[in-house]
Design an enzyme around this catalytic site. Structure first.
Site, PDB file in Angstrom:
ATOM      1  N   ASP A   9      -6.030   2.428  -3.409  1.00  0.00           N
ATOM      2  CA  ASP A   9      -7.281   2.363  -2.646  1.00  0.00           C
ATOM      3  C   ASP A   9      -7.504   3.591  -1.771  1.00  0.00           C
ATOM      4  O   ASP A   9      -8.608   3.795  -1.270  1.00  0.00           O
ATOM      5  CB  ASP A   9      -7.387   1.056  -1.829  1.00  0.00           C
ATOM      6  CG  ASP A   9      -6.237   0.846  -0.876  1.00  0.00           C
ATOM      7  OD1 ASP A   9      -5.316   1.687  -0.835  1.00  0.00           O
ATOM      8  OD2 ASP A   9      -6.256  -0.184  -0.168  1.00  0.00           O
ATOM      9  N   ARG A  10      -6.472   4.417  -1.590  1.00  0.00           N
ATOM     10  CA  ARG A  10      -6.667   5.620  -0.771  1.00  0.00           C
ATOM     11  C   ARG A  10      -6.859   6.856  -1.640  1.00  0.00           C
ATOM     12  O   ARG A  10      -6.474   6.860  -2.813  1.00  0.00           O
ATOM     13  CB  ARG A  10      -5.449   5.851   0.123  1.00  0.00           C
ATOM     14  CG  ARG A  10      -5.225   4.764   1.123  1.00  0.00           C
ATOM     15  CD  ARG A  10      -4.142   5.167   2.093  1.00  0.00           C
ATOM     16  NE  ARG A  10      -3.947   4.108   3.075  1.00  0.00           N
ATOM     17  CZ  ARG A  10      -3.364   4.304   4.248  1.00  0.00           C
ATOM     18  NH1 ARG A  10      -2.912   5.499   4.568  1.00  0.00           N
ATOM     19  NH2 ARG A  10      -3.225   3.298   5.090  1.00  0.00           N
ATOM     20  N   LYS A  26     -11.585  -0.162  -0.293  1.00  0.00           N
ATOM     21  CA  LYS A  26     -11.658   1.271  -0.483  1.00  0.00           C
ATOM     22  C   LYS A  26     -11.158   1.589  -1.890  1.00  0.00           C
ATOM     23  O   LYS A  26     -10.439   0.800  -2.488  1.00  0.00           O
ATOM     24  CB  LYS A  26     -10.869   2.010   0.589  1.00  0.00           C
ATOM     25  CG  LYS A  26      -9.429   1.571   0.818  1.00  0.00           C
ATOM     26  CD  LYS A  26      -8.927   2.225   2.095  1.00  0.00           C
ATOM     27  CE  LYS A  26      -7.460   1.932   2.344  1.00  0.00           C
ATOM     28  NZ  LYS A  26      -7.264   0.727   3.170  1.00  0.00           N
ATOM     29  N   SER A  63       0.809  -1.215   0.000  1.00  0.00           N
ATOM     30  CA  SER A  63       0.000   0.000   0.000  1.00  0.00           C
ATOM     31  C   SER A  63       0.846   1.271   0.000  1.00  0.00           C
ATOM     32  O   SER A  63       1.645   1.476  -0.893  1.00  0.00           O
ATOM     33  CB  SER A  63      -0.957  -0.051   1.185  1.00  0.00           C
ATOM     34  OG  SER A  63      -1.888   0.987   1.080  1.00  0.00           O
ATOM     35  N   HIS A  64       0.682   2.088   1.032  1.00  0.00           N
ATOM     36  CA  HIS A  64       1.347   3.399   1.068  1.00  0.00           C
ATOM     37  C   HIS A  64       2.780   3.312   1.569  1.00  0.00           C
ATOM     38  O   HIS A  64       3.479   4.317   1.601  1.00  0.00           O
ATOM     39  CB  HIS A  64       0.540   4.333   1.968  1.00  0.00           C
ATOM     40  CG  HIS A  64       0.337   3.738   3.327  1.00  0.00           C
ATOM     41  ND1 HIS A  64      -0.530   2.679   3.533  1.00  0.00           N
ATOM     42  CD2 HIS A  64       0.909   3.988   4.504  1.00  0.00           C
ATOM     43  CE1 HIS A  64      -0.480   2.334   4.809  1.00  0.00           C
ATOM     44  NE2 HIS A  64       0.382   3.109   5.419  1.00  0.00           N
ATOM     45  N   ASP A 108      -2.766   6.334  -3.363  1.00  0.00           N
ATOM     46  CA  ASP A 108      -1.608   5.688  -2.744  1.00  0.00           C
ATOM     47  C   ASP A 108      -1.032   4.572  -3.618  1.00  0.00           C
ATOM     48  O   ASP A 108      -1.440   4.388  -4.773  1.00  0.00           O
ATOM     49  CB  ASP A 108      -1.962   5.154  -1.352  1.00  0.00           C
ATOM     50  CG  ASP A 108      -2.871   3.935  -1.406  1.00  0.00           C
ATOM     51  OD1 ASP A 108      -3.619   3.808  -2.387  1.00  0.00           O
ATOM     52  OD2 ASP A 108      -2.821   3.111  -0.471  1.00  0.00           O
ATOM     53  N   THR A 137     -10.545  -0.613  12.832  1.00  0.00           N
ATOM     54  CA  THR A 137      -9.715  -0.181  11.715  1.00  0.00           C
ATOM     55  C   THR A 137      -9.451  -1.330  10.741  1.00  0.00           C
ATOM     56  O   THR A 137      -9.182  -2.452  11.165  1.00  0.00           O
ATOM     57  CB  THR A 137      -8.378   0.351  12.265  1.00  0.00           C
ATOM     58  OG1 THR A 137      -8.651   1.539  13.008  1.00  0.00           O
ATOM     59  CG2 THR A 137      -7.403   0.670  11.164  1.00  0.00           C
ATOM     60  N   GLU A 189     -10.352   7.328   8.520  1.00  0.00           N
ATOM     61  CA  GLU A 189      -9.600   8.584   8.649  1.00  0.00           C
ATOM     62  C   GLU A 189      -8.296   8.574   7.858  1.00  0.00           C
ATOM     63  O   GLU A 189      -7.706   9.604   7.618  1.00  0.00           O
ATOM     64  CB  GLU A 189      -9.308   8.882  10.125  1.00  0.00           C
ATOM     65  CG  GLU A 189      -8.667   7.754  10.940  1.00  0.00           C
ATOM     66  CD  GLU A 189      -7.290   7.343  10.503  1.00  0.00           C
ATOM     67  OE1 GLU A 189      -6.502   8.255  10.188  1.00  0.00           O
ATOM     68  OE2 GLU A 189      -7.004   6.128  10.480  1.00  0.00           O
ATOM     69  N   ASP A 199      -1.320   1.344  -3.921  1.00  0.00           N
ATOM     70  CA  ASP A 199      -2.189   0.354  -4.562  1.00  0.00           C
ATOM     71  C   ASP A 199      -3.536   0.926  -4.986  1.00  0.00           C
ATOM     72  O   ASP A 199      -4.433   0.168  -5.371  1.00  0.00           O
ATOM     73  CB  ASP A 199      -2.382  -0.861  -3.647  1.00  0.00           C
ATOM     74  CG  ASP A 199      -3.034  -0.509  -2.320  1.00  0.00           C
ATOM     75  OD1 ASP A 199      -2.839   0.623  -1.848  1.00  0.00           O
ATOM     76  OD2 ASP A 199      -3.741  -1.358  -1.753  1.00  0.00           O
TER      77      ASP A 199
HETATM   78  C1  VG1 Z   1      -3.554   1.694   8.312  1.00  0.00           C
HETATM   79  C2  VG1 Z   1      -4.740   2.629   8.466  1.00  0.00           C
HETATM   80  C3  VG1 Z   1      -6.027   1.868   8.256  1.00  0.00           C
HETATM   81  C4  VG1 Z   1      -5.994   1.170   6.894  1.00  0.00           C
HETATM   82  C5  VG1 Z   1      -4.756   0.313   6.761  1.00  0.00           C
HETATM   83  C6  VG1 Z   1      -4.612  -0.282   5.370  1.00  0.00           C
HETATM   84  O1  VG1 Z   1      -3.629   0.672   9.289  1.00  0.00           O
HETATM   85  O2  VG1 Z   1      -4.722   3.260   9.730  1.00  0.00           O
HETATM   86  O3  VG1 Z   1      -7.102   2.762   8.361  1.00  0.00           O
HETATM   87  O4  VG1 Z   1      -7.126   0.357   6.717  1.00  0.00           O
HETATM   88  O5  VG1 Z   1      -3.592   1.099   7.029  1.00  0.00           O
HETATM   89  O6  VG1 Z   1      -4.552   0.731   4.423  1.00  0.00           O
HETATM   90  P1  VG1 Z   1      -2.781   0.712  10.659  1.00  0.00           P
HETATM   91  O7  VG1 Z   1      -3.070  -0.577  11.341  1.00  0.00           O
HETATM   92  O8  VG1 Z   1      -1.348   0.919  10.277  1.00  0.00           O
HETATM   93  O9  VG1 Z   1      -3.280   1.903  11.416  1.00  0.00           O
HETATM   94  V1  VG1 Z   1      -3.829   0.505   2.927  1.00  0.00           V
HETATM   95  O10 VG1 Z   1      -4.133   1.726   1.958  1.00  0.00           O
HETATM   96  O11 VG1 Z   1      -3.452  -0.959   2.999  1.00  0.00           O
HETATM   97  O12 VG1 Z   1      -4.295  -0.474   2.055  1.00  0.00           O
HETATM   98 CO    CO Z   2      -3.599   1.283   0.040  1.00  0.00          CO
END
Ligand code: VG1
Ligand code: CO
Length: 543
Positions: free
Chosen positions: A281-282, A376, A113-114, A277, A344, A364, A279
């Site tokens: 999804d954000r 998402k 992801s990010h 981001d 979350t 958030e 992948d």
């Molecule tokens: C973080 C965010 C959460 C999100 C997760 C995956 O998790 O706070 O809201 O769902 O990342 O996002 P954590 O446990 O680090 O707080 V991402 O864009 O995988 O796909």
């Molecule tokens: Co992501």
């Protein structure tokens, strides 16, 4: 047949977190590591014989080699077919859609992801089920249990599959279908928002900047925004996916998407700005001179979604993750629809979406989505915003001003303390947990604790419970502080403190968030004793 059962020993620490398994790339590249985890997934979901799987990732370093290994293992485990995005590319929402569209048995999405990518950065792998959503806690537990006992995995010896050519190939007895990663997703978007209205908006001179952050949404944004919708060439920046995301963090927030923020807050800013981001999804939303917090964006979309064709008959309900601000609750109440509070992570929205209890949901952390997929969806949120902007002809700043005037404003910030010594971070949370019963009525930093508890979720659909999902402290006067440890980090522990302050006074709707939140921030730091417990003073990132 060149099938091998490779003997292996279970590898510790393969516990999936908030969103699949994330580790340093070097860990994933250790001999047998990826293979072990993939076999544990296949076994944990009851085998893949005869099934179709969707496979794709965000294009980060190791994406393509990992896909080759997964395909050889899927063939050895008797999968009927793998549908793979061309070049190994699929955004998370596009993968979710493909799983649903093709009624696949699930999918493997390669992404952290990010988190940054590259040989010295992060890699990740998540399994999504047949509904297109992240594996439930129960399935995740089964996969994890299997990692502990696994002593061999299955793989065939074969040449690499050509991921670059659209069409059908075979790998032993398995079919591999390489598909355009964008086409089906773009077609889905056309059924949700009004492309003609948005086309007319751009044709009328509306300007936008979309920062793809060198990540997976680039090809989607070029095709949809500049292609289908006629946004000016150059609307998409950083649109070529690169294995290390141009050396940056593909994290759409004001810190990491600074190039976009500077444009939007500077002279001659475009009308609308957005970023996505790693992948896809954000999403981050920013108007000319007006950053929109993800919690506020969810509230605005809830208030205005009916302006888009797919939601014209209203929303069945909405959901937000617990640390997300309560702005959306206020909008939902005014609409007379239910607002669910979940832990979350997107996996907790799946049941609510499948049961038709909610239409929109969000977090958030810049995640917003709807029942069109089970993840998402960054670009979807951007398109829904564009639809709303086209219908209302208002600026982002005016839309937000109207929202706050109607419902009050939830000032919001998240403080992240990264790479904290894991024992110390857990000790801090344990101490807070122990103190919870004594906090009610306590005065701290000029505020009074109204209620303090640890969030435990009872899934209203399947009746399962998920305990230990973050500590919530509500103060008199509409302030709240939430504490939890991240489940996506790859180094040490990350402490997240989420701060919120509701203001309904019309004279207090346009203040500096940092100023408004100073008191609750002081109270949160005092209650947690963060500095003494962890040795940390300032957060690494504030969003
Ligand atoms: C973080 C965010 C959460 C999100 C997760 C995956 O998790 O706070 O809201 O769902 O990342 O996002 P954590 O446990 O680090 O707080 V991402 O864009 O995988 O796909
Ligand atoms: Co992501």
């Amino acid at each position: 047949m060149p099938m091998q059962n490779v003997r292996t020993t279970p590898i510790d620490g393969q516990k999936p977190g908030t969103s699949g398994l994330r580790k340093k790339t070097a860990v994933f590249k250790r001999p047998h590591y990826l293979e072990n985890y993939v076999q544990a997934i296949f076994d944990g979901i009851g085998g893949i014989a005869g099934k179709t799987l969707v496979v794709g990732g965000d294009g980060r370093y190791f994406n393509d080699s990992a896909i080759q290994i997964i395909l050889r293992m899927a063939a050895a485990n008797d999968a009927a077919k793998c549908i793979v995005g061309q070049g190994g590319i699929l955004s998370t929402p596009a993968a979710s859609h493909l799983i649903r569209l093709r009624q696949a048995g699930g999918g493997l999405i390669l992404s952290a992801s990010h988190n940054p990518g590259g040989p010295d950065a992060d890699f990740g792998l998540k399994y999504n089920g047949p509904n297109g959503g992240p594996a439930s806690e129960a399935v995740t537990d089964k996969i994890f249990e299997r990692t502990k006992t696994l002593d061999f995995y299955k793989i065939i010896a074969a040449d690499d599959v050509d991921l670059g050519t659209i069409g059908t190939q075979t790998l032993e007895d398995m079919t591999v279908e390489i598909v355009d990663p964008v086409a089906d997703y773009a077609a889905l978007m056309q059924t949700i928002v009004d492309f003609d209205k948005i086309r007319a908006l751009f044709a009328g001179g509306f300007t936008m900047c979309f920062d793809a952050m060198h990540a997976v949404t680039g090809p989607y944004a070029y095709a949809i925004l500049e292609g289908e919708l006629g946004a000016a060439k150059g609307t998409v920046i950083n649109g070529m996916p690169s294995p290390d995301f141009g050396g940056g963090h593909p994290d759409p927030n004001p810190i990491w998407a600074k190039e976009l923020m500077d444009k939007m807050l500077g002279a001659n800013a475009p009308d609308f700005g957005a970023a996505s981001d790693g992948d896809g999804d954000r999403n981050m939303i920013v108007g000319r001179g007006a950053y929109v917090t993800p919690s506020d964006s969810l509230a605005l979309l809830t208030a205005k979604a009916h302006l888009a064709p797919a939601y014209s008959s209203g929303l069945s309900g909405v959901a937000r993750s617990m640390p997300t601000s309560r702005a959306v609750d206020r909008v939902a109440a005014s609409l007379g629809i239910e607002c669910f509070e979940t832990p979350t992570g997107w996996k907790f929205f799946g049941n609510l979406l499948d049961a038709g209890k909610v239409t929109l949901c969000g977090e958030e952390s810049a995640g917003t989505g709807s029942d069109h997929v089970r993840e998402k969806d960054g670009l979807w949120a951007v398109l829904l915003w564009l639809n709303i902007l086209a219908e209302t002809k208002k600026s982002v700043a005016d839309l937000m001003g109207d929202l706050w005037a109607a419902h009050g404003r939830c000032y919001y910030a998240r403080l992240d303390y990264e790479d904290v010594d894991s024992d110390k971070a857990h000790a801090m949370v344990d101490a807070l947990r122990t103190a919870l019963p004594s906090l009610g009525g306590k005065a701290v930093g000029g505020m009074t604790v109204e209620n303090a508890d640890e969030f435990s979720y009872l899934d209203p659909v399947d009746g399962s419970t998920s305990a230990g999902q973050g500590i919530r402290i509500a103060f008199a006067g509409g302030a709240r502080a939430v504490f939890r440890l991240s489940g996506t980090g790859t180094q040490g522990a990350t402490i997240r403190i989420y701060l919120e302050q509701l203001e309904t006074d019309p004279d207090r709707l346009h203040l500096e968030p940092g100023t408004v939140l100073a008191q609750v921030r002081g109270a949160a730091l005092a209650l947690s004793d963060l500095t003494a417990m962890t040795g940390r003073v300032d957060p690494d990132v504030v969003t």
